[in-house]
Design an enzyme around this catalytic site. Structure first.
Site, PDB file in Angstrom:
ATOM      1  N   HIS A 111       0.971  -1.366   0.055  1.00 52.71           N
ATOM      2  CA  HIS A 111      -0.381  -0.331  -0.292  1.00 52.71           C
ATOM      3  C   HIS A 111       0.695   0.944  -0.217  1.00 52.71           C
ATOM      4  CE1 HIS A 111      -3.473  -3.027   0.286  1.00 52.71           C
ATOM      5  NE2 HIS A 111      -2.614  -3.381   1.405  1.00 52.71           N
ATOM      6  N   GLU A 148      -1.523   0.338   8.042  1.00 45.57           N
ATOM      7  CA  GLU A 148      -0.699  -0.918   7.540  1.00 45.57           C
ATOM      8  C   GLU A 148       0.134  -0.031   6.554  1.00 45.57           C
ATOM      9  OE1 GLU A 148      -1.182  -4.239   4.563  1.00 45.57           O
ATOM     10  OE2 GLU A 148      -3.331  -3.677   5.198  1.00 45.57           O
ATOM     11  N   HIS A 204       3.573  -6.469   4.255  1.00 46.70           N
ATOM     12  CA  HIS A 204       1.660  -6.419   4.686  1.00 46.70           C
ATOM     13  C   HIS A 204       1.290  -6.993   5.995  1.00 46.70           C
ATOM     14  CE1 HIS A 204       0.216  -5.713   0.449  1.00 46.70           C
ATOM     15  NE2 HIS A 204       1.373  -6.444   0.284  1.00 46.70           N
ATOM     16  N   GLU A 286       2.498 -12.048   5.787  1.00 43.78           N
ATOM     17  CA  GLU A 286       1.767 -11.413   6.476  1.00 43.78           C
ATOM     18  C   GLU A 286       1.815 -11.236   7.516  1.00 43.78           C
ATOM     19  OE1 GLU A 286      -0.975  -9.165   4.867  1.00 43.78           O
ATOM     20  OE2 GLU A 286      -1.728  -9.564   3.664  1.00 43.78           O
TER      21      GLU A 286
END
Length: 323
Positions: A111, A148, A204, A286
């Site tokens: 992101h 995040e 992430h 993640e």
């Protein structure tokens, strides 16, 4: 990164908190290092590895294997409980001498902190080979508002410093304010491809339900559709992912996911543009679930983020120095 929506794998049933993983952890001799998984004698799927689509073995907390060479001191950078991460003035500049001299690593911070200001841009569809998906998303956050995108960029800066100390040339797909949003998932893959990266990792944190805990590594499945062809990178990407997962587990103590991957810590997917369009070994990690209070406490700690970067770094170093 949240898994809500029809394009994502359905969550696995939650595992009992008093299952084998808890028992194995409790049985550890104090001071013993957490083990890491070894599949096919470590090194299966080396350069130009096989088109392997099977799942790696579950991570083991009790298996013994030599720890990879440490890639740097483990202390967190000073200031704000480690909040300020190292930011060298020349991102992507070649590093000096070291065991990884000549190796190129691309880090993809998931992101972008500016995505929420550019909703129309990140919502446009891009081709990921198998179908078309949104350019990017805003990502998730903790209940207290720690984003995040902020987490991934901080870990990426720490990881960049660790790998440069080993002599690697490190490139980021973005650096928060450059570009001010995105880049799109297809462009993130192209950055790694253009750099002819020896390894690429996308960082992430998940946005699942409270009580869902742990990390997982996402590996590319075999895709040959449109502009996507992962067949040559499936094997080496699995090797990279297994090594990162083992080192991450050892350094952070974060357990493998209890809600995805059947307790293995590994998920294989064919619906992510950043993996589908990659022509170099690449995985996603993640690091934990931002919506779970225990995981959020770790993710918001600068000292823990340094351990996370250390674990990812050691996995990459192990992969790049494999025989």
């Amino acid at each position: 990164m949240s898994y809500a929506g029809p394009d994502f794998d359905p969550p696995q049933p939650r595992r009992s908190r008093r299952g084998p993983l808890t028992v194995a952890l409790a049985a550890l001799v104090p001071g013993a290092l957490l083990g890491w998984v070894v599949y096919e004698a470590v090194g299966g799927g080396g350069p130009g590895g096989s088109d392997r689509t099977g799942s790696p073995a579950p991570l083991s907390h009790t298996a013994s294997a030599p720890a990879p060479a440490s890639s740097s001191p483990r202390s967190a950078p000073p200031g704000d409980d480690g909040e300020r991460s190292p930011r060298p003035s020349a991102p992507g500049a070649p590093a000096g001498s070291g065991p990884l001299a000549g190796k190129v690593v691309v880090i993809d911070p998931g992101h972008n902190p500016g995505n929420f200001r550019h909703v129309s841009e990140i919502n446009r569809k891009v081709d990921i080979g198998t179908n078309r998906k949104e350019c990017d998303t805003t990502g998730t956050s903790t209940d207290a508002g720690y984003a995040e995108a902020r987490f991934t960029l901080d870990v990426a800066h720490r990881l960049r410093s660790l790998l440069r100390e080993q002599g690697a040339t490190v490139k980021l797909t973005h650096d928060g304010d450059s570009p001010p949003w995105g880049p799109c998932v297809d462009e993130r893959a192209r950055i790694g491809n253009a750099a002819d990266a020896d390894a690429a990792v996308s960082i992430h944190a998940d946005g699942s339900a409270p009580g869902n805990r742990g990390f997982h590594v996402i590996m590319p499945g075999s895709v040959h559709s449109g502009g996507a062809d992962t067949r040559k990178i499936v094997g080496p990407s699995h090797d990279l992912g297994v090594r990162i997962a083992g080192a991450f587990l050892r350094e952070t103590g974060e357990p493998p996911s209890n809600y995805l991957g059947g307790g293995t810590g590994f998920v294989t997917r064919t619906d992510l543009g950043g993996l589908n369009l990659s022509t170099v070994p690449k995985v996603f990690i993640e690091c934990g679930n931002m919506r779970d209070s225990k995981d959020a406490a770790a993710l918001t700690s600068g000292a823990w983020r340094q351990k996370a970067a250390q674990g990812i770094s050691e996995g990459i170093v192990s992969f790049l120095r494999r025989s």
